[in-house]
Design an enzyme around this catalytic site. Structure first.
Site, PDB file in Angstrom:
ATOM      1  N   ARG A 106       4.287  -2.629 -10.975  1.00  0.00           N
ATOM      2  CA  ARG A 106       2.856  -2.488 -10.675  1.00  0.00           C
ATOM      3  C   ARG A 106       2.002  -2.100 -11.878  1.00  0.00           C
ATOM      4  NH1 ARG A 106       1.965   0.071  -4.817  1.00  0.00           N
ATOM      5  NH2 ARG A 106       0.256  -1.379  -4.760  1.00  0.00           N
ATOM      6  N   ASP A 130       2.483  -6.159   2.955  1.00  0.00           N
ATOM      7  CA  ASP A 130       2.441  -4.839   3.598  1.00  0.00           C
ATOM      8  C   ASP A 130       2.973  -4.857   5.032  1.00  0.00           C
ATOM      9  OD1 ASP A 130       1.481  -3.680   1.341  1.00  0.00           O
ATOM     10  OD2 ASP A 130      -0.572  -3.384   2.053  1.00  0.00           O
ATOM     11  N   LYS A 172      -7.098   1.749   5.511  1.00  0.00           N
ATOM     12  CA  LYS A 172      -6.887   2.624   4.349  1.00  0.00           C
ATOM     13  C   LYS A 172      -7.255   1.903   3.060  1.00  0.00           C
ATOM     14  CE  LYS A 172      -2.703   2.930   2.378  1.00  0.00           C
ATOM     15  NZ  LYS A 172      -2.644   2.765   0.918  1.00  0.00           N
ATOM     16  N   CYS A 198       3.300   3.897  -4.392  1.00  0.00           N
ATOM     17  CA  CYS A 198       4.613   3.582  -3.822  1.00  0.00           C
ATOM     18  C   CYS A 198       5.537   2.992  -4.884  1.00  0.00           C
ATOM     19  CB  CYS A 198       4.455   2.557  -2.703  1.00  0.00           C
ATOM     20  SG  CYS A 198       3.833   3.261  -1.179  1.00  0.00           S
ATOM     21  N   ARG A 215       0.460   9.242   4.477  1.00  0.00           N
ATOM     22  CA  ARG A 215      -0.449   8.648   3.499  1.00  0.00           C
ATOM     23  C   ARG A 215      -1.247   7.497   4.113  1.00  0.00           C
ATOM     24  NH1 ARG A 215       2.255   6.167  -1.317  1.00  0.00           N
ATOM     25  NH2 ARG A 215       0.105   5.485  -1.442  1.00  0.00           N
TER      26      ARG A 215
HETATM   27  C1  UD1 Z   1      -2.995  -3.752  -2.938  1.00  0.00           C
HETATM   28  C2  UD1 Z   1      -2.741  -2.858  -1.757  1.00  0.00           C
HETATM   29  C3  UD1 Z   1      -1.271  -2.893  -1.355  1.00  0.00           C
HETATM   30  C4  UD1 Z   1      -0.828  -4.330  -1.145  1.00  0.00           C
HETATM   31  C5  UD1 Z   1      -1.206  -5.216  -2.333  1.00  0.00           C
HETATM   32  C6  UD1 Z   1      -0.916  -6.688  -2.094  1.00  0.00           C
HETATM   33  C7  UD1 Z   1      -4.354  -1.071  -1.971  1.00  0.00           C
HETATM   34  C8  UD1 Z   1      -4.586   0.370  -2.212  1.00  0.00           C
HETATM   35  N1  UD1 Z   1      -3.097  -1.495  -2.073  1.00  0.00           N
HETATM   36  O1  UD1 Z   1      -2.225  -3.234  -4.016  1.00  0.00           O
HETATM   37  O2  UD1 Z   1      -1.106  -2.137  -0.163  1.00  0.00           O
HETATM   38  O3  UD1 Z   1       0.570  -4.357  -0.959  1.00  0.00           O
HETATM   39  O4  UD1 Z   1      -2.595  -5.086  -2.629  1.00  0.00           O
HETATM   40  O5  UD1 Z   1      -1.565  -7.144  -0.958  1.00  0.00           O
HETATM   41  O6  UD1 Z   1      -5.265  -1.817  -1.655  1.00  0.00           O
HETATM   42  N2  UD1 Z   1      -0.164  -6.910 -10.991  1.00  0.00           N
HETATM   43  C9  UD1 Z   1       0.005  -7.028 -12.349  1.00  0.00           C
HETATM   44  N3  UD1 Z   1      -0.991  -6.567 -13.166  1.00  0.00           N
HETATM   45  C10 UD1 Z   1      -2.127  -5.996 -12.675  1.00  0.00           C
HETATM   46  C11 UD1 Z   1      -2.297  -5.897 -11.277  1.00  0.00           C
HETATM   47  C12 UD1 Z   1      -1.301  -6.360 -10.459  1.00  0.00           C
HETATM   48  O7  UD1 Z   1       1.017  -7.538 -12.814  1.00  0.00           O
HETATM   49  O8  UD1 Z   1      -2.980  -5.589 -13.465  1.00  0.00           O
HETATM   50  C13 UD1 Z   1       0.887  -7.420 -10.065  1.00  0.00           C
HETATM   51  C14 UD1 Z   1       1.505  -6.342  -9.191  1.00  0.00           C
HETATM   52  O9  UD1 Z   1       2.531  -5.662  -9.876  1.00  0.00           O
HETATM   53  C15 UD1 Z   1       1.996  -7.140  -8.013  1.00  0.00           C
HETATM   54  C16 UD1 Z   1       0.940  -8.253  -7.891  1.00  0.00           C
HETATM   55  O10 UD1 Z   1       0.283  -8.293  -9.136  1.00  0.00           O
HETATM   56  O11 UD1 Z   1       3.242  -7.713  -8.305  1.00  0.00           O
HETATM   57  C17 UD1 Z   1      -0.084  -8.036  -6.801  1.00  0.00           C
HETATM   58  O12 UD1 Z   1      -0.632  -6.752  -6.927  1.00  0.00           O
HETATM   59  P1  UD1 Z   1      -2.086  -6.390  -6.408  1.00  0.00           P
HETATM   60  O13 UD1 Z   1      -2.584  -7.493  -5.537  1.00  0.00           O
HETATM   61  O14 UD1 Z   1      -2.918  -5.995  -7.570  1.00  0.00           O
HETATM   62  O15 UD1 Z   1      -1.781  -5.128  -5.506  1.00  0.00           O
HETATM   63  P2  UD1 Z   1      -2.495  -3.709  -5.499  1.00  0.00           P
HETATM   64  O16 UD1 Z   1      -3.959  -3.881  -5.677  1.00  0.00           O
HETATM   65  O17 UD1 Z   1      -1.750  -2.779  -6.363  1.00  0.00           O
END
Ligand code: UD1
Length: 419
Positions: free
Chosen positions: A121, A306, A22, A116, A398
């Site tokens: 985030r 995850d 996904k 979620c 989802r």
């Molecule tokens: C993606 C995955 C999700 C997985 C996560 C970590 C998808 C659709 N989702 O989520 O299933 O759990 O990677 O492996 O691919 N953060 C910030 N600022 C930002 C971006 C992120 O503070 O601009 C923080 C987030 O809140 C979190 C951490 O960084 O605490 C990691 O997030 P990130 O790796 O970006 O996860 P996602 O891409 O949202």
């Protein structure tokens, strides 16, 4: 709202086809907006999240046709550069259309994302990277309004901490930027290399994806391409953990060991026997309880956040106590009280949960709170005594393709109750 009724206590035997990932499918789908030529994606899972993103892409002007697991997207003309709240709020990955729209049309208005409820985030890293590439960004009434009057330009981006989304979003924007982009401290999740492979098939020039530094040489345009989405490592791990709870033997067709990173040795330490075969991975659970193992979630190749919820379900009936530390998201133990309703002994202190294994869980009505948490309840229910009713299964729809069909095929007593 649909529910799932599960009667636990039956070992799982059989073959589970592992779907396309996904988290990769959603990003390569967003890549289709970068080109006026068709992009054909194979091994795409049919999931609610995929359908939701499809709606958004169609709204931007992409034509889509789905046949089996092959999805063709053709964004010949972009007819709208606005991604409305209603289509973005339910799923964070929709936010990734911002970079491609900006790269191709030099402007975009995209609602801030939802997804979620597992923590704050934010998307600050995404916006910082786009700003470094020359975008002028304003936030107004829940929308990101971005313009790149002179087009996007390559930039040296150094992420202060690893972010999967920010790494992918930067790549999506940089492929059509003028000049070179580098991403330091990039995420190394397999889905990043998969996105790079798809973009390169479209004519992009990306090297180093899968490592900590990624280089992108901007090109003027991308062309038609075909790309196969890699297998879902989270679905793979979840079914392996189900075997850990129920016993039995599953062949996870299409699964790949190297995508599991640190989860593979952890599962083996917990007592699963995992073999690579010609068709995928064979997972077997010899007689007896699982062994308790301590984990800390970390970016790839560390133990994936995850799979944390599912692992907690497996540890709930393991021999001894296990410490589970969540370092990626600040609010990702919502499954713990639900598992406790089934008799699990879990205490949470800040970002660490301690799980003391009990002999057997007991079925109970429980509430799915997010996508991966829902799967942990299913795993717990498969091993529990009596019936568990899992409410709010739309979370599962989802992200887990044909879940009850795949499980029932391997001997589980599981049924969807429509309401
Ligand atoms: C993606 C995955 C999700 C997985 C996560 C970590 C998808 C659709 N989702 O989520 O299933 O759990 O990677 O492996 O691919 N953060 C910030 N600022 C930002 C971006 C992120 O503070 O601009 C923080 C987030 O809140 C979190 C951490 O960084 O605490 C990691 O997030 P990130 O790796 O970006 O996860 P996602 O891409 O949202």
């Amino acid at each position: 709202m649909d529910k799932l009724a599960i009667i636990g206590g039956r070992p799982l035997y059989g073959v589970v086809p592992i779907s396309g990932a996904k988290n990769s499918a959603l990003k390569v789908m967003a890549a289709s907006l970068l080109s006026d030529a068709p992009l054909t994606l194979t091994n795409v899972p049919r999931l609610a999240d995929v359908d939701m993103l499809l709606k958004l892409l169609e709204q931007h002007g992409a034509q889509a046709s789905f046949e089996g697991s092959t999805l063709t997207l053709h964004a010949k003309d972009i007819i709208s550069t606005e991604a409305p709240y209603d289509l973005v709020r339910k799923m964070r990955a929709s936010f990734n259309v911002l970079g491609p729209l900006l790269a191709r049309e030099s402007k975009a208005k995209v609602s801030l994302p939802g997804g979620c409820a597992i923590g704050a985030r934010p998307v600050d890293l995404h916006l910082k990277a786009l700003t470094a590439m020359g975008a002028v960004i304003e936030l107004d009434e829940g929308y990101v309004i971005a313009e790149a009057p002179d087009g996007l330009k390559g930039a040296a981006i150094s992420l202060p901490f690893v972010s999967v989304g920010a790494t992918e979003h930067t790549m999506l924007a940089a492929v059509l930027a003028k000049g070179d982009t580098s991403i330091d401290n990039a995420a190394r999740e397999p889905e990043i290399a998969d996105l790079a492979a798809c973009l390169n098939a479209m004519g992009a020039k990306i090297s180093g994806a899968g490592g900590t530094t990624i280089h992108i040489e901007g090109v003027d345009r991308l062309h038609a391409a075909e790309h196969e989405v890699l297998p879902d490592r989270i679905e793979t791990g979840a079914y392996a953990m189900a075997v850990g709870v129920t016993g039995g033997e599953l062949t996870l067709k299409g699964a790949k060991a190297d995508l599991l990173g640190a989860a593979l040795p952890v599962l083996e330490e917990a007592g699963l026997v995992i073999d690579e075969t010609d068709v995928g991975l064979r997972v077997r659970k010899p007689e007896g309880l699982c062994k308790s193992v301590d984990i800390i979630t970390q970016p790839f190749p560390g133990f994936p956040t995850d799979l944390q919820a599912q692992f907690m379900a497996m540890m709930a009936t393991a021999d001894g106590a296990s410490s589970i530390k969540e370092t990626i998201f600040e609010n990702r133990f919502m499954h713990a009280p639900e598992l406790s309703r089934m008799g699990a002994k879990i205490s949470v202190d800040g970002q660490t949960a301690t799980v003391r294994g009990v002999k057997r869980l007991k079925g109970a009505p429980v509430m799915a709170t997010d996508l991966r948490a829902s799967m942990s309840l299913i795993i717990a229910a498969l091993g529990a005594e009596g019936q568990t009713m899992v409410n709010r299964v739309y979370h599962l729809d989802r992200g887990f393709e044909r879940l009850e069909e795949k499980l029932a095929h391997c001997g589980a007593l599981i049924e969807r109750v429509k309401e």
